[in-house]
Scaffold this motif. Structure first.
Motif, PDB file in Angstrom:
ATOM      1  N   GLU A  32       0.844  -1.196   0.000  1.00  0.00           N
ATOM      2  CA  GLU A  32       0.000   0.000   0.000  1.00  0.00           C
ATOM      3  C   GLU A  32       0.877   1.242   0.000  1.00  0.00           C
ATOM      4  N   SER A 160      -2.025  -1.156  -4.087  1.00  0.00           N
ATOM      5  CA  SER A 160      -3.037  -0.118  -3.927  1.00  0.00           C
ATOM      6  C   SER A 160      -2.380   1.174  -3.451  1.00  0.00           C
ATOM      7  N   GLN A 162      -3.313   5.418  -1.727  1.00  0.00           N
ATOM      8  CA  GLN A 162      -4.180   6.496  -1.273  1.00  0.00           C
ATOM      9  C   GLN A 162      -3.443   7.810  -1.487  1.00  0.00           C
ATOM     10  N   THR A 168      -5.747  14.994   4.771  1.00  0.00           N
ATOM     11  CA  THR A 168      -6.863  14.229   4.227  1.00  0.00           C
ATOM     12  C   THR A 168      -6.367  13.106   3.325  1.00  0.00           C
ATOM     13  N   SER A 170      -7.454  10.060   0.559  1.00  0.00           N
ATOM     14  CA  SER A 170      -8.497   9.647  -0.381  1.00  0.00           C
ATOM     15  C   SER A 170      -8.916   8.207  -0.107  1.00  0.00           C
ATOM     16  N   ASN A 171      -9.914   7.756  -0.831  1.00  0.00           N
ATOM     17  CA  ASN A 171     -10.284   6.342  -0.775  1.00  0.00           C
ATOM     18  C   ASN A 171      -9.176   5.492  -1.384  1.00  0.00           C
ATOM     19  N   THR A 172      -9.108   4.249  -0.989  1.00  0.00           N
ATOM     20  CA  THR A 172      -8.091   3.332  -1.509  1.00  0.00           C
ATOM     21  C   THR A 172      -8.427   2.933  -2.944  1.00  0.00           C
ATOM     22  N   LYS A 173      -7.428   3.020  -3.822  1.00  0.00           N
ATOM     23  CA  LYS A 173      -7.592   2.642  -5.223  1.00  0.00           C
ATOM     24  C   LYS A 173      -6.603   1.532  -5.567  1.00  0.00           C
TER      25      LYS A 173
END
Length: 436
Positions: A32, A160, A162, A168, A170-173
């Motif tokens: 990640e 993946s 972020q 802030t 972001s959502n995990t992609k």
């Protein structure tokens, strides 16, 4: 962080890494990444493409990567797998080696009254667009041991990220293609992915990772375009097959010739790449006459920008000690002037003097010299040599080190005895050399 590990923690990490190497599996949390977008200089804040993504990976993952990288490198160099036209991220090679290879080809062409054409290709997001299935296939064809291929496959798969902006996230992609940005293995894996790039008998390739230059030299100037187009056609098929995108509009072509009439420019993907007066390749600007004046002027402007930023520290009114000012100059500013000097250091005296004058004026500012102080006395006092002396020393060390490389292109590079009237890079090696 890892320096503060207790002995027990180190032993646990050692067991964990051994298990990873045994079972060919990497923990998902180690794959990640946190992306920090950094705005590129002079770009619009509203355009997403104006930001450079900086990827941060797990420290424990990088420790494991270093072990895997060592094993992969040993296999690669024992079996001599890397393409000799690839200079990026390889042992005992740097950007200076492809730059020298290209410069020697152009200057030798001038010496023999020939013309050299070169096309500098722009690969779009090269590391991000690596086809992972294709990479695994190529690792198999290179006879990499199956357990290591399996580990590298799992290392590249199921990654993946972020994006962090201030506080802030972001959502995990998920990442479906490309080698890991910011990783230790990424550059070498990319080299292996494009390692089978096709050669052509009438041209030569120069690569530093994704920075690719195709060049050829002929006495008949129309033959230059013919040879380049033939090789570019081969590259089109190769890039299409392995899902590599070329930005033809950002690619450049330069014809290095003394002739007035130019041949038709080369084409790629049915798009003409017009002849340019100069282009930047690996931090060095090549002008069509190879005088290096454009590069030296660019270096002067770059140096002035850095000097403007450091002016509060090195200016005449700064309270910083003289020794620290000199340290800033030698550690931060001087390398900007000297970069690539084994390649362009033989330039005309009028061009070299541009950088020599710039160095002298900066040193005079550092020591708060009056108009009656001689430059030689100032340099002796702070133990800084004239501009010519260090670039000649750097060039000598570089050319002496060529014999210790295992790159075929460097070993087979044509040798010649440098002379005062020889306008080729090795002229800087002459003890009596004084730029004309």
């Amino acid at each position: 962080m890892t320096k503060n590990f207790t002995l027990k923690a180190i032993l646990i990490l050692n067991i964990l890494i051994n298990k990873i190497l045994t079972h060919n599996y990497l923990p998902k949390t180690w794959k990640e990444a946190i992306i920090f977008p950094i705005l590129k200089p002079g770009k619009s804040k509203n355009n997403p493409s104006s930001y450079r993504p900086i990827s941060l990976l797990s420290t424990l993952s990088k420790i494991t990567e270093s072990i895997i990288l060592t094993r992969l490198k040993n296999i690669i160099y024992i079996n001599n797998i890397i393409n000799p036209n690839q200079y990026g991220f390889t042992n005992k090679l740097s950007t200076l080696h492809p730059l020298l290879n290209l410069t020697e080809a152009i200057s030798e062409g001038f010496q023999r009254k020939k013309s050299t054409g070169a096309v500098f290709l722009d690969i779009q997001k090269a590391f991000d667009h690596v086809w992972l299935t294709g990479l695994t296939y190529k690792l198999i064809t290179y006879s990499i041991p199956p357990p290591l291929i399996c580990l590298l496959h799992w290392y590249n798969s199921d990654r993946s990220y972020q994006v962090r902006v201030k506080d802030t996230l972001s959502n995990t992609k998920n990442i479906c293609c490309g080698v890991a940005q910011g990783s230790l293995l990424g550059p070498l894996l990319f080299n292996l992915y494009i390692n089978d790039i096709p050669d052509y008998t009438l041209t030569k390739l120069n690569m530093f990772a994704d920075d690719t230059a195709v060049h050829t030299t002929y006495k008949r100037i129309t033959s230059v375009t013919y040879a380049l187009n033939k090789h570019l056609k081969l590259l089109e098929k190769y890039y299409d097959q392995w899902k590599i995108s070329i930005n033809v509009e950002k690619s450049a072509a330069v014809i290095f010739t003394k002739k007035r009439k130019l041949p038709p420019p080369p084409t790629m993907y049915n798009t003409t790449i017009p002849w340019s007066q100069s282009t930047k390749y690996l931090g060095i600007i090549f002008d069509k006459n190879l005088t290096w004046r454009t590069h030296i002027q660019h270096t002067r402007n770059k140096f002035r920008k850095i000097m403007f930023k450091l002016f509060p520290l090195i200016g005449r009114n700064s309270e910083l000690s003289r020794d620290n000012k000199v340290l800033l100059f030698t550690a931060v500013m001087s390398p900007i002037l000297a970069y690539g000097c084994p390649v362009w250091g033989y330039a005309a005296k009028t061009n070299i003097n541009i950088l020599d004058t710039l160095q002298n004026s900066t040193i005079r500012m550092i020591v708060r010299a009056t108009r009656y102080m001689r430059n030689d006395d100032i340099r002796n006092a702070i133990k800084i040599n004239s501009f010519k002396s260090p670039i000649q020393k750097i060039a000598k060390n570089f050319f002496n080190s060529l014999q210790f490389t295992n790159n075929a292109n460097m070993i087979n590079m044509p040798s010649y005895n440098p002379q005062d009237n020889t306008k080729r890079p090795r002229r800087i090696l002459l003890d009596s050399y004084n730029p004309p």
